[in-house]
Each structure stands twice: as C-alpha cells, then as structure tokens.
Design a protein around this motif. Sequence first.
Motif, PDB file in Angstrom:
ATOM      1  N   GLY A  18     -32.975   7.422 -37.355  1.00 52.76           N
ATOM      2  CA  GLY A  18     -32.641   8.813 -37.653  1.00 52.76           C
ATOM      3  C   GLY A  18     -31.718   8.943 -38.848  1.00 52.76           C
ATOM      4  N   SER A  19     -30.751   9.836 -38.763  1.00 55.88           N
ATOM      5  CA  SER A  19     -29.883  10.145 -39.906  1.00 55.88           C
ATOM      6  C   SER A  19     -28.899   9.025 -40.233  1.00 55.88           C
ATOM      7  N   HIS A  20     -28.763   8.037 -39.359  1.00 58.61           N
ATOM      8  CA  HIS A  20     -27.809   6.956 -39.604  1.00 58.61           C
ATOM      9  C   HIS A  20     -28.459   5.721 -40.221  1.00 58.61           C
ATOM     10  N   ALA A  21     -29.719   5.811 -40.576  1.00 56.07           N
ATOM     11  CA  ALA A  21     -30.438   4.672 -41.145  1.00 56.07           C
ATOM     12  C   ALA A  21     -29.722   4.167 -42.391  1.00 56.07           C
ATOM     13  N   ASP A  22     -29.563   2.862 -42.458  1.00 60.89           N
ATOM     14  CA  ASP A  22     -29.008   2.154 -43.618  1.00 60.89           C
ATOM     15  C   ASP A  22     -27.518   2.360 -43.842  1.00 60.89           C
ATOM     16  N   GLU A  23     -26.833   3.050 -42.934  1.00 60.27           N
ATOM     17  CA  GLU A  23     -25.386   3.209 -43.070  1.00 60.27           C
ATOM     18  C   GLU A  23     -24.683   1.904 -42.721  1.00 60.27           C
ATOM     19  N   ARG A  51     -15.972  -4.801 -36.805  1.00 59.78           N
ATOM     20  CA  ARG A  51     -16.721  -5.568 -37.812  1.00 59.78           C
ATOM     21  C   ARG A  51     -17.859  -4.725 -38.376  1.00 59.78           C
ATOM     22  N   GLN A  52     -18.033  -4.812 -39.686  1.00 61.01           N
ATOM     23  CA  GLN A  52     -19.004  -3.981 -40.382  1.00 61.01           C
ATOM     24  C   GLN A  52     -20.427  -4.540 -40.259  1.00 61.01           C
ATOM     25  N   VAL A  53     -21.370  -3.646 -39.946  1.00 59.53           N
ATOM     26  CA  VAL A  53     -22.791  -3.981 -39.874  1.00 59.53           C
ATOM     27  C   VAL A  53     -23.568  -2.880 -40.591  1.00 59.53           C
ATOM     28  N   ARG A  54     -24.829  -3.163 -40.875  1.00 55.02           N
ATOM     29  CA  ARG A  54     -25.697  -2.156 -41.503  1.00 55.02           C
ATOM     30  C   ARG A  54     -26.754  -1.745 -40.478  1.00 55.02           C
ATOM     31  N   LEU A  55     -26.846  -0.467 -40.201  1.00 59.18           N
ATOM     32  CA  LEU A  55     -27.799   0.032 -39.209  1.00 59.18           C
ATOM     33  C   LEU A  55     -29.158   0.181 -39.880  1.00 59.18           C
ATOM     34  N   SER A  56     -29.829  -0.961 -40.050  1.00 63.49           N
ATOM     35  CA  SER A  56     -31.099  -0.988 -40.754  1.00 63.49           C
ATOM     36  C   SER A  56     -32.066  -1.954 -40.083  1.00 63.49           C
ATOM     37  N   PRO A  57     -32.387  -1.715 -38.815  1.00 63.34           N
ATOM     38  CA  PRO A  57     -33.289  -2.636 -38.118  1.00 63.34           C
ATOM     39  C   PRO A  57     -34.720  -2.509 -38.620  1.00 63.34           C
ATOM     40  N   LEU A 123     -29.994 -16.949 -45.010  1.00 65.06           N
ATOM     41  CA  LEU A 123     -29.959 -15.661 -44.330  1.00 65.06           C
ATOM     42  C   LEU A 123     -30.558 -14.601 -45.245  1.00 65.06           C
ATOM     43  N   ASP A 124     -31.667 -14.030 -44.813  1.00 61.29           N
ATOM     44  CA  ASP A 124     -32.359 -12.992 -45.576  1.00 61.29           C
ATOM     45  C   ASP A 124     -31.976 -11.639 -44.992  1.00 61.29           C
ATOM     46  N   ILE A 125     -31.251 -10.831 -45.771  1.00 61.38           N
ATOM     47  CA  ILE A 125     -30.813  -9.512 -45.292  1.00 61.38           C
ATOM     48  C   ILE A 125     -31.624  -8.388 -45.938  1.00 61.38           C
ATOM     49  N   THR A 126     -32.747  -8.737 -46.537  1.00 62.44           N
ATOM     50  CA  THR A 126     -33.588  -7.765 -47.216  1.00 62.44           C
ATOM     51  C   THR A 126     -34.148  -6.747 -46.223  1.00 62.44           C
ATOM     52  N   ARG A 127     -34.047  -5.477 -46.586  1.00 64.82           N
ATOM     53  CA  ARG A 127     -34.631  -4.408 -45.768  1.00 64.82           C
ATOM     54  C   ARG A 127     -36.065  -4.170 -46.229  1.00 64.82           C
ATOM     55  N   GLU A 128     -36.845  -3.488 -45.425  1.00 62.56           N
ATOM     56  CA  GLU A 128     -38.249  -3.248 -45.759  1.00 62.56           C
ATOM     57  C   GLU A 128     -38.406  -2.465 -47.059  1.00 62.56           C
ATOM     58  N   GLN A 129     -37.481  -1.574 -47.365  1.00 64.92           N
ATOM     59  CA  GLN A 129     -37.595  -0.745 -48.564  1.00 64.92           C
ATOM     60  C   GLN A 129     -37.004  -1.404 -49.816  1.00 64.92           C
ATOM     61  N   ASP A 130     -36.348  -2.544 -49.684  1.00 67.26           N
ATOM     62  CA  ASP A 130     -35.745  -3.207 -50.847  1.00 67.26           C
ATOM     63  C   ASP A 130     -36.821  -3.809 -51.739  1.00 67.26           C
ATOM     64  N   LYS A 131     -36.607  -3.705 -53.044  1.00 70.08           N
ATOM     65  CA  LYS A 131     -37.550  -4.278 -54.007  1.00 70.08           C
ATOM     66  C   LYS A 131     -37.240  -5.737 -54.280  1.00 70.08           C
ATOM     67  N   ASN A 149     -32.252 -10.955 -41.009  1.00 73.05           N
ATOM     68  CA  ASN A 149     -31.502  -9.935 -40.292  1.00 73.05           C
ATOM     69  C   ASN A 149     -31.067  -8.835 -41.266  1.00 73.05           C
ATOM     70  N   PRO A 150     -31.834  -7.747 -41.321  1.00 73.62           N
ATOM     71  CA  PRO A 150     -31.488  -6.656 -42.233  1.00 73.62           C
ATOM     72  C   PRO A 150     -30.274  -5.837 -41.781  1.00 73.62           C
ATOM     73  N   CYS A 151     -29.715  -6.146 -40.612  1.00 67.83           N
ATOM     74  CA  CYS A 151     -28.536  -5.420 -40.121  1.00 67.83           C
ATOM     75  C   CYS A 151     -27.225  -6.021 -40.625  1.00 67.83           C
ATOM     76  N   VAL A 152     -27.302  -7.096 -41.399  1.00 72.88           N
ATOM     77  CA  VAL A 152     -26.093  -7.696 -41.969  1.00 72.88           C
ATOM     78  C   VAL A 152     -25.660  -6.856 -43.172  1.00 72.88           C
ATOM     79  N   ALA A 153     -24.410  -6.410 -43.164  1.00 75.42           N
ATOM     80  CA  ALA A 153     -23.863  -5.678 -44.313  1.00 75.42           C
ATOM     81  C   ALA A 153     -23.763  -6.656 -45.486  1.00 75.42           C
ATOM     82  N   PRO A 154     -24.209  -6.254 -46.672  1.00 76.44           N
ATOM     83  CA  PRO A 154     -24.194  -7.168 -47.819  1.00 76.44           C
ATOM     84  C   PRO A 154     -22.835  -7.824 -48.068  1.00 76.44           C
ATOM     85  N   GLU A 155     -21.734  -7.091 -47.842  1.00 82.23           N
ATOM     86  CA  GLU A 155     -20.398  -7.647 -48.071  1.00 82.23           C
ATOM     87  C   GLU A 155     -20.071  -8.762 -47.078  1.00 82.23           C
ATOM     88  N   GLN A 156     -20.787  -8.797 -45.966  1.00 83.93           N
ATOM     89  CA  GLN A 156     -20.521  -9.783 -44.914  1.00 83.93           C
ATOM     90  C   GLN A 156     -21.533 -10.928 -44.909  1.00 83.93           C
TER      91      GLN A 156
END
Length: 168
Positions: A18-23, A51-57, A123-131, A149-156
Amino acid sequence: LIANDRAYTLDGSIYVPGSHADEILPLGTAVSYVLGARSVAVEYGAGIQARQVRLSPPEGASVREVLRLLAQAARCAVWFDRSGVLRFGELVAADEAVQSYGRDALYSMDGISVRDKVDKVSLDITREQDKDDAVYSYGGGDNEIEIKNPCVAPEQAETVAQWLHGCY
C-alpha cells in the motif's frame, strides 16, 4: 491430534504494501504495518525495533515471509513463543553445545548434512522496480552463498551482509 501454528496462519495471507511501499522505517513500525489489524502481541529485544529496514517485499509474498525478510534485514531472528507472542530477538550462540551428533548420524537422520564453510556472502537488495543491481558482499573465497532480500535498507546492507556471514 490438532496443531496450532500461529506462523502457519500468516502463510495464507499475501501482504500488499500500500502507501508504505519502499519506505525506510524502524522495524517496529514496519512490523505494525505488515500485521495490520491482526491481533498479534509483538515483543522486541533491546534496540531491535529501532533498526532501519525497507518495506519493499517481493510481490505476492506472504505475511510470514515478509516478517522473515524484515527480521533478516534487521539482523535478528523472529519466532512465536509458546504464549503466542511474536518475538524479534538476537541470535546468540550458546557457550556449550546442547547436543552433538556423531559421524554415523549423517546416514541415520534425515535433514542432517555437511557442507563446506561459507567463505563469502553476497546480499542482493535489488527491488523488482530497480534498473541496476544492488549487491553487497562480505568475506572472500570460492564457497559463496547468495541471499536476496529487498527489505534491507541500503544504508544497512554492508552490516547485514557481515552479520549473515557470521551466521554461516
């Protein structure tokens, strides 16, 4: 015989961000979004919920899988305890082995196997929409394991790759 597995019930529900995607969010906030209106008690080990995560399953992931990915992204384990509480906590190695298996156990017990020690984690954190691919590695050697794991925040990502290496 009737079993009651709280985690199994989460497998039947697909998570839609929903509205929290990729946050990029604290784990505690991300978990509350994933669980939504489900009445699940949640407890965190010291400092884990911040701990910071990315909501991008990945699309079509179950709630159970999203919780697993978020826990991995936050460098912790997730489980339901016997009271039905969903817990996020540190993985801690015991000082003493609780049980050990002799070499004959390899042939008499299903599920036990031996493999070479993992030298390197990618560790591949690439999301489906990433080029472009976003892959972080830790360690060196020929025996590599690849984890997505696309839910890993890039900074982490580097810290998570190092933590995963320690788990293997």
